[in-house]
Design a protein around this motif. Structure first.
Motif, PDB file in Angstrom:
ATOM      1  N   THR A  19       0.871  -1.170   0.000  1.00  0.00           N
ATOM      2  CA  THR A  19       0.000   0.000   0.000  1.00  0.00           C
ATOM      3  C   THR A  19       0.911   1.224   0.000  1.00  0.00           C
ATOM      4  O   THR A  19       1.855   1.297   0.774  1.00  0.00           O
ATOM      5  N   PHE A  20       0.630   2.155  -0.898  1.00  0.00           N
ATOM      6  CA  PHE A  20       1.570   3.263  -1.075  1.00  0.00           C
ATOM      7  C   PHE A  20       0.831   4.569  -1.317  1.00  0.00           C
ATOM      8  O   PHE A  20      -0.320   4.587  -1.759  1.00  0.00           O
ATOM      9  N   ASP A 121      -1.033  -4.013 -10.340  1.00  0.00           N
ATOM     10  CA  ASP A 121      -1.601  -2.728  -9.945  1.00  0.00           C
ATOM     11  C   ASP A 121      -3.107  -2.943  -9.781  1.00  0.00           C
ATOM     12  O   ASP A 121      -3.822  -3.178 -10.746  1.00  0.00           O
ATOM     13  N   MET A 122      -3.586  -2.865  -8.537  1.00  0.00           N
ATOM     14  CA  MET A 122      -4.969  -3.223  -8.245  1.00  0.00           C
ATOM     15  C   MET A 122      -5.952  -2.076  -8.454  1.00  0.00           C
ATOM     16  O   MET A 122      -7.130  -2.201  -8.117  1.00  0.00           O
ATOM     17  N   CYS A 123      -5.503  -0.964  -9.038  1.00  0.00           N
ATOM     18  CA  CYS A 123      -6.404   0.171  -9.259  1.00  0.00           C
ATOM     19  C   CYS A 123      -7.589  -0.183 -10.143  1.00  0.00           C
ATOM     20  O   CYS A 123      -8.610   0.510 -10.135  1.00  0.00           O
ATOM     21  N   TRP A 124      -7.481  -1.272 -10.932  1.00  0.00           N
ATOM     22  CA  TRP A 124      -8.607  -1.706 -11.753  1.00  0.00           C
ATOM     23  C   TRP A 124      -9.857  -1.911 -10.903  1.00  0.00           C
ATOM     24  O   TRP A 124     -10.993  -1.708 -11.365  1.00  0.00           O
ATOM     25  N   GLU A 156      -0.385  -4.191  -5.643  1.00  0.00           N
ATOM     26  CA  GLU A 156      -0.140  -2.788  -5.309  1.00  0.00           C
ATOM     27  C   GLU A 156      -1.453  -2.035  -5.108  1.00  0.00           C
ATOM     28  O   GLU A 156      -2.300  -2.021  -6.004  1.00  0.00           O
ATOM     29  N   TYR A 157      -1.588  -1.401  -3.954  1.00  0.00           N
ATOM     30  CA  TYR A 157      -2.782  -0.634  -3.626  1.00  0.00           C
ATOM     31  C   TYR A 157      -2.407   0.819  -3.352  1.00  0.00           C
ATOM     32  O   TYR A 157      -1.697   1.117  -2.386  1.00  0.00           O
ATOM     33  N   SER A 161      -6.690   5.635  -3.969  1.00  0.00           N
ATOM     34  CA  SER A 161      -7.753   5.020  -4.769  1.00  0.00           C
ATOM     35  C   SER A 161      -8.681   4.118  -3.970  1.00  0.00           C
ATOM     36  O   SER A 161      -9.764   3.775  -4.450  1.00  0.00           O
ATOM     37  N   PHE A 162      -8.251   3.709  -2.763  1.00  0.00           N
ATOM     38  CA  PHE A 162      -9.027   2.734  -2.003  1.00  0.00           C
ATOM     39  C   PHE A 162      -9.392   3.271  -0.622  1.00  0.00           C
ATOM     40  O   PHE A 162      -8.636   4.022  -0.014  1.00  0.00           O
TER      41      PHE A 162
END
Length: 291
Positions: A19-20, A121-124, A156-157, A161-162
């Motif tokens: 997480t970044f 990249d979990m932004c999807w 990657e989170y 975005s979350f």
């Protein structure tokens, strides 16, 4: 709660969560993870969403990470869009994604690779077409692929975005949480380990009251690294006394070792005023130019 692990201590078969909030820190961790996979003869796939494919390739190349030849056995590293995870479907579906990764792992082993290493990249999952439930199912179901130690992954989170609930879930379902080693962190300054190229990264404002923290971080880099890379790209202010710490460290390096400082022009000016030109071991790379 997942154990926090430096990226250079991840083992084959680890399923880690990153997480970044700092894109440079995320890139550094990703580059170190990819480099480790290349050294182990693994097939590597970077699924990217928030950063374009060409942009991520260029950023990795800047750090010395190349997509190596397709001749005969396929590429060691592929950078692809995250939507390839769901096999061309109109929306992400957990079962399809897990099946796709299982197939990629099987093909990597058939090509003689020692395993498969992925960054995702979990932004999807934050996109309008995504069903949030599919993210939860994916992270749960994919765990079975790690059983024999041939698949290694970082999910990657981006904290922007979350929501906190999703980030907390992501931390719980991963065996590891990967993070940079932090030497100093407060409201105005963060100093942490940089892995690729090896050295120290500094972000924020660095005044004389925090110069000792920089001195300690650089001392470890001198012990660990052949050359010291000091990344000041995200440094907004450098106090002259802190600049002296940098110059003194560079001046005291043994013969044939050097310090490479990457910075913006205001920081470069401070270093020049402090006497950078008198330190032969110091090299400065300036954004939008080079000295």
């Amino acid at each position: 709660m997942a154990a926090s692990t430096p990226v250079d201590r991840l083992a084959s078969g680890d399923h880690a969560c990153l997480t970044f909030s700092d894109p440079e820190e995320r890139l550094d961790i990703l580059a170190a993870f990819v480099a480790a996979g290349q050294s182990r003869g693994e097939e590597i796939i970077c699924f990217t969403d928030a950063v374009g494919v060409d942009e991520l390739r260029a950023e990795l190349l800047e750090r010395g990470i190349e997509e190596r030849g397709a001749g005969g056995g396929g590429a060691h590293l592929r950078v692809v869009r995250a939507d390839q995870l769901w096999g061309g479907g109109s929306a992400p579906e957990a079962a399809t994604m897990v099946e796709l990764l299982a197939g990629e792992l099987r093909r990597a082993l058939e090509r003689g690779r020692s395993g498969l290493r992925i960054t995702a990249d979990m932004c999807w999952a934050a996109r309008p077409q995504a069903n949030a439930e599919q993210l939860l199912v994916f992270e749960s179901e994919v765990a079975r692929l790690f059983a024999d130690g041939r698949l290694t992954a970082i999910c990657e989170y981006d904290r922007e975005s979350f929501d906190p609930v999703t980030l907390g879930y992501a931390s719980r379902v991963h065996a590891r949480t990967v993070a940079a080693r932090v030497y100093h962190e407060d409201a105005v300054l963060r100093i942490c380990r940089q892995h690729v190229p090896p050295g120290v990264r500094v972000a924020g404002d660095l005044d004389r009251t925090r110069a000792d923290a920089l001195r300690d971080a650089l001392a470890e880099a001198v012990r660990l690294d052949p050359d010291i890379h000091l990344n000041l790209n995200q440094l907004h202010f450098l106090d002259p006394s802190a600049a002296e710490v940098i110059l003194r460290t560079a001046a005291n390096l043994p013969d044939r070792r050097r310090m490479v400082v990457v910075c913006a022009e205001p920081v470069e000016r401070t270093l020049i005023e402090a006497g950078a030109a008198r330190v032969p071991a110091l090299r400065m790379l300036v954004r939008h130019g080079e000295r």
